[in-house]
Design an enzyme around this catalytic site. Structure first.
Site, PDB file in Angstrom:
ATOM      1  N   LYS A 188       6.602   8.318  12.813  1.00 20.65           N
ATOM      2  CA  LYS A 188       5.327   7.819  12.267  1.00 20.65           C
ATOM      3  C   LYS A 188       4.842   6.679  13.159  1.00 20.65           C
ATOM      4  O   LYS A 188       5.369   5.575  13.118  1.00 20.65           O
ATOM      5  CB  LYS A 188       5.518   7.310  10.832  1.00 20.65           C
ATOM      6  CG  LYS A 188       4.278   7.410  10.029  1.00 20.65           C
ATOM      7  CD  LYS A 188       3.444   6.239   9.629  1.00 20.65           C
ATOM      8  CE  LYS A 188       3.547   4.837   9.937  1.00 20.65           C
ATOM      9  NZ  LYS A 188       2.248   4.301  10.477  1.00 20.65           N
ATOM     10  N   GLU A 263      14.380  -3.140  14.888  1.00 24.21           N
ATOM     11  CA  GLU A 263      13.983  -3.980  16.032  1.00 24.21           C
ATOM     12  C   GLU A 263      12.774  -4.773  15.578  1.00 24.21           C
ATOM     13  O   GLU A 263      11.694  -4.202  15.419  1.00 24.21           O
ATOM     14  CB  GLU A 263      13.597  -3.116  17.218  1.00 24.21           C
ATOM     15  CG  GLU A 263      14.698  -2.188  17.648  1.00 24.21           C
ATOM     16  CD  GLU A 263      15.312  -2.619  18.958  1.00 24.21           C
ATOM     17  OE1 GLU A 263      16.365  -2.084  19.282  1.00 24.21           O
ATOM     18  OE2 GLU A 263      14.726  -3.483  19.626  1.00 24.21           O
ATOM     19  N   CYS A 297       7.366  -8.024  21.506  1.00 25.78           N
ATOM     20  CA  CYS A 297       8.418  -8.638  20.691  1.00 25.78           C
ATOM     21  C   CYS A 297       9.246  -9.583  21.552  1.00 25.78           C
ATOM     22  O   CYS A 297       9.808 -10.549  21.052  1.00 25.78           O
ATOM     23  CB  CYS A 297       9.295  -7.554  20.104  1.00 25.78           C
ATOM     24  SG  CYS A 297       9.842  -6.370  21.319  1.00 25.78           S
ATOM     25  N   GLU A 395       6.244 -16.397  15.125  1.00 23.53           N
ATOM     26  CA  GLU A 395       5.915 -15.407  16.134  1.00 23.53           C
ATOM     27  C   GLU A 395       4.403 -15.183  16.062  1.00 23.53           C
ATOM     28  O   GLU A 395       3.891 -14.684  15.063  1.00 23.53           O
ATOM     29  CB  GLU A 395       6.632 -14.086  15.860  1.00 23.53           C
ATOM     30  CG  GLU A 395       6.319 -13.057  16.915  1.00 23.53           C
ATOM     31  CD  GLU A 395       6.824 -11.662  16.578  1.00 23.53           C
ATOM     32  OE1 GLU A 395       6.591 -11.196  15.462  1.00 23.53           O
ATOM     33  OE2 GLU A 395       7.447 -11.061  17.463  1.00 23.53           O
TER      34      GLU A 395
HETATM   35  P1  NAD Z   1       4.160  -3.740  11.462  1.00 27.21           P
HETATM   36  O1  NAD Z   1       5.501  -4.072  10.924  1.00 27.21           O
HETATM   37  O2  NAD Z   1       2.986  -4.123  10.694  1.00 27.21           O
HETATM   38  O3  NAD Z   1       4.024  -2.171  11.680  1.00 27.21           O
HETATM   39  C1  NAD Z   1       4.974  -1.427  12.399  1.00 27.21           C
HETATM   40  C2  NAD Z   1       4.970  -0.005  11.896  1.00 27.21           C
HETATM   41  O4  NAD Z   1       5.382  -0.012  10.538  1.00 27.21           O
HETATM   42  C3  NAD Z   1       3.602   0.677  11.916  1.00 27.21           C
HETATM   43  O5  NAD Z   1       3.772   2.041  12.228  1.00 27.21           O
HETATM   44  C4  NAD Z   1       3.125   0.516  10.493  1.00 27.21           C
HETATM   45  O6  NAD Z   1       2.209   1.516  10.118  1.00 27.21           O
HETATM   46  C5  NAD Z   1       4.429   0.661   9.743  1.00 27.21           C
HETATM   47  N1  NAD Z   1       4.438   0.040   8.403  1.00 27.21           N
HETATM   48  C6  NAD Z   1       3.684  -0.982   7.933  1.00 27.21           C
HETATM   49  N2  NAD Z   1       3.985  -1.222   6.642  1.00 27.21           N
HETATM   50  C7  NAD Z   1       4.960  -0.355   6.294  1.00 27.21           C
HETATM   51  C8  NAD Z   1       5.706  -0.110   5.112  1.00 27.21           C
HETATM   52  N3  NAD Z   1       5.509  -0.806   3.989  1.00 27.21           N
HETATM   53  N4  NAD Z   1       6.650   0.848   5.121  1.00 27.21           N
HETATM   54  C9  NAD Z   1       6.888   1.558   6.234  1.00 27.21           C
HETATM   55  N5  NAD Z   1       6.211   1.396   7.387  1.00 27.21           N
HETATM   56  C10 NAD Z   1       5.256   0.448   7.420  1.00 27.21           C
HETATM   57  O7  NAD Z   1       4.149  -4.318  12.941  1.00 27.21           O
HETATM   58  P2  NAD Z   1       2.970  -4.246  13.995  1.00 27.21           P
HETATM   59  O8  NAD Z   1       1.920  -5.199  13.560  1.00 27.21           O
HETATM   60  O9  NAD Z   1       2.594  -2.839  14.288  1.00 27.21           O
HETATM   61  O10 NAD Z   1       3.742  -4.791  15.296  1.00 27.21           O
HETATM   62  C11 NAD Z   1       3.971  -6.137  15.488  1.00 27.21           C
HETATM   63  C12 NAD Z   1       5.370  -6.545  15.083  1.00 27.21           C
HETATM   64  O11 NAD Z   1       6.329  -5.653  15.614  1.00 27.21           O
HETATM   65  C13 NAD Z   1       5.769  -7.894  15.613  1.00 27.21           C
HETATM   66  O12 NAD Z   1       6.417  -8.642  14.620  1.00 27.21           O
HETATM   67  C14 NAD Z   1       6.743  -7.592  16.740  1.00 27.21           C
HETATM   68  O13 NAD Z   1       7.647  -8.573  17.046  1.00 27.21           O
HETATM   69  C15 NAD Z   1       7.388  -6.365  16.242  1.00 27.21           C
HETATM   70  N6  NAD Z   1       7.914  -5.592  17.364  1.00 27.21           N
HETATM   71  C16 NAD Z   1       9.246  -5.598  17.596  1.00 27.21           C
HETATM   72  C17 NAD Z   1       9.767  -4.897  18.672  1.00 27.21           C
HETATM   73  C18 NAD Z   1      11.239  -4.891  18.980  1.00 27.21           C
HETATM   74  O14 NAD Z   1      11.678  -4.050  19.751  1.00 27.21           O
HETATM   75  N7  NAD Z   1      12.001  -5.785  18.421  1.00 27.21           N
HETATM   76  C19 NAD Z   1       8.922  -4.171  19.487  1.00 27.21           C
HETATM   77  C20 NAD Z   1       7.565  -4.189  19.219  1.00 27.21           C
HETATM   78  C21 NAD Z   1       7.077  -4.893  18.131  1.00 27.21           C
END
Ligand code: NAD
Length: 499
Positions: A188, A263, A297, A395
């Site tokens: 997803k 992650e 990230c 962050e």
């Molecule tokens: P997010 O957590 O809002 O969304 C990530 C994914 O989760 C998306 O596909 C979103 O649709 C889905 N999602 C959102 N709510 C959900 C729920 N209740 N249940 C299941 N899935 C859900 O994050 P974002 O805004 O897309 O990305 C930014 C964040 O991601 C930052 O905090 C960043 O640090 C983190 N990030 C971490 C890594 C890593 O490898 N550690 C890599 C990239 C991004």
């Protein structure tokens, strides 16, 4: 060979993408659609269906069938490797197209997108070798009457949820490894950057992956994402995204005790000692915060610098940031593209305001940049930052760097560890003792010495503390998607319990 197109233009009309279940692309049909506007231009570029709960059930059922009948896990490693290698070849053929859609939906510079897709080819090639070399262990030291074997078996149906900052790269740091292990997938992507995940499903199908092994559902996190993490027929979840949603995953795992790989976020230190090559360090620190507009990230968002050089060094970093080219992501010369979502743009600007309000000194940037459409922010440097300030603790996920001076190695290590996160860190020094001491004692899953943000298919990714659980990529990445089975084999006549 890829033709590097010099001038790219926007698509004449938004392109419609279907989701992907059981080897077939499924069009929106009567479903609602999500329309995505290019953050670099503000123009609609793509549409994806909002999958229904039934669509998700169908995708999980397809992945379940494909796992249970062993159409993929039952193949030998060489056959699985052949599919992964063919996929690498097809990604290479479509590199420019994938990069173009990545740039349109995400806003990252086209040259960067192309390089990331190039990196993904390497992930598939490397993982193909792992499909053949994955193995367990044996115990030949249990006495003449017993032989022990430890086998690795694929976990089962894996849900992969990815964020919008590196839609294709993060996906490819997982998918080839998951496939090498023999698992099946329901992915997803983020609702704002789904195109390239759908393209990967098509590519894998064309490469010979059996139907049902790779499925993609599209839609919002709160609806379809939440339903995927809650699903009782998903055996493992690989979630990449915010720490807040990571917590939802931990709660959801209580349902069927699915295995989790998480992650999450980071607030990563860049530690610069006075004895570093300061020219290199300034360039690396600027790159570490401005690459992908700080929406990584692993962005190095805290500059922890030795006080004796702090003033000069912040000027050097500011000069680099001011020179980096912010512009249209489709322009080959652009180094810093657009902010990916409106919400993220507002969040970054609010942190810049907070930095000013809390008394930090704005050294450079701090404003939006007008590129004639879309949303852009100048890379921003704040001095006189104290540890209690929001820009030092949270962050931000944007191009905002907080400068914090230190006086001793101990203080530098302590400041670096003063965060709930533990994703990544860099140290810049020409003194090997200091470099090793800091590398050992700073809590981070990825560490860079005299460089930053480098990586590849061999080394694992993942975080300490609240930055996550488990590791992706490398041989460790494949092993995450397996479970161990101990097999005890009695040799010869049994010593009877009842005579
Ligand atoms: P997010 O957590 O809002 O969304 C990530 C994914 O989760 C998306 O596909 C979103 O649709 C889905 N999602 C959102 N709510 C959900 C729920 N209740 N249940 C299941 N899935 C859900 O994050 P974002 O805004 O897309 O990305 C930014 C964040 O991601 C930052 O905090 C960043 O640090 C983190 N990030 C971490 C890594 C890593 O490898 N550690 C890599 C990239 C991004």
């Amino acid at each position: 060979m890829n033709q590097h197109v010099k001038t790219l233009s926007l698509p004449a009309k938004p392109r419609d993408f279907g989701f992907f279940v059981d080897g077939k692309s499924v069009a929106a049909d009567g479903r609602e659609v999500f329309e995505r506007a290019s953050p670099g231009h503000g123009v609609p570029v793509s549409r994806v269906p909002k999958c229904t709960p039934q669509d998700l059930d169908d995708a999980v059922a397809a992945a379940r069938r494909a796992f249970d009948d062993r159409r993929w896990s039952g193949l030998n490693g060489a056959d699985r490797a052949a599919v992964l290698l063919k996929a690498a070849e097809l990604i290479r053929e479509r590199q420019d197209e994938i990069a173009y859609w990545e740039t349109l939906e995400n806003g990252k510079p086209i040259s960067q997108a192309r390089a990331e897709v190039g990196g993904c080819i390497g992930m598939f090639e490397y993982a193909s070798g792992l499909a053949r070399s994955l193995h367990g262990d044996s115990f030949n030291n249990l006495g003449d009457g017993m032989f022990g074997i430890v086998t690795r078996e694929p976990v089962g149906v894996v849900g992969i949820i990815t964020p919008w900052n590196f839609p294709f790269l993060i996906l490819c740091e997982r998918v080839p490894y998951v496939l090498a292990s023999g698992c099946t997938i329901v992915a997803k992507p983020s609702e704002v950057t789904s195109a390239t995940t759908i393209m990967l499903a098509e590519i894998l199908s064309e490469a010979g992956l059996p139907d049902g092994v790779m499925n993609v559902v599209t839609g919002s996190g709160s609806s379809i994402g939440q339903a995927l993490i809650d699903h009782m027929d998903v055996d493992m979840l690989s979630f990449t995204g915010s720490t807040a949603v990571g917590r939802h995953c931990v709660k959801a795992a209580a349902g069927n005790f699915k295995k989790l790989g998480l992650e999450l976020g980071g607030k990563n230190p860049q530690i610069v000692f006075a004895d570093a090559d300061l020219e290199d360090a300034a360039d690396g620190v600027a790159f570490g915060i401005a690459f992908n507009t700080g929406q990584c990230c692993v962005s190095g968002s805290r500059l922890i610098v030795e006080r004796s050089v702090a003033q000069d060094f912040e000027k050097m970093v500011a000069a680099k940031l001011e020179k980096a080219i912010v512009g249209d992501p489709l322009d080959e010369a652009t180094q810093i593209g657009a902010i990916t979502t409106d919400a993220q743009n507002a969040t970054i600007m609010s942190y810049i305001d907070k930095g000013r309000e809390e008394g930090a000194r704005l050294i450079s940037g701090g404003t939006a940049v007008d590129v004639g459409g879309g949303q852009y922010i100048a890379p921003t440097l704040f001095g006189d930052v104290t540890r209690d300030m929001a820009i030092a603790r949270d962050e931000i996920f944007g191009p905002v760097l907080a400068v914090m001076p230190f006086d001793s190695v101990e203080e530098a290590i302590e400041m670096a560890n003063d965060t709930v996160y533990g994703l990544a860190a860099s140290v810049w020094t020409k003194n090997i003792d200091k470099a090793l001491m800091v590398t050992r004692r700073v809590q981070a899953g990825r560490f860079w010495v005299n460089t930053t943000l480098s990586g590849g298919p061999e080394l694992p990714l993942g975080g300490f503390k609240q930055s996550g659980w488990g590791r992706e990529a490398g041989k460790y990445g494949v092993e995450e998607y397996t479970q161990l089975k101990s097999v005890h084999i009695e040799i010869g006549k049994r010593a009877h319990w009842v005579e």
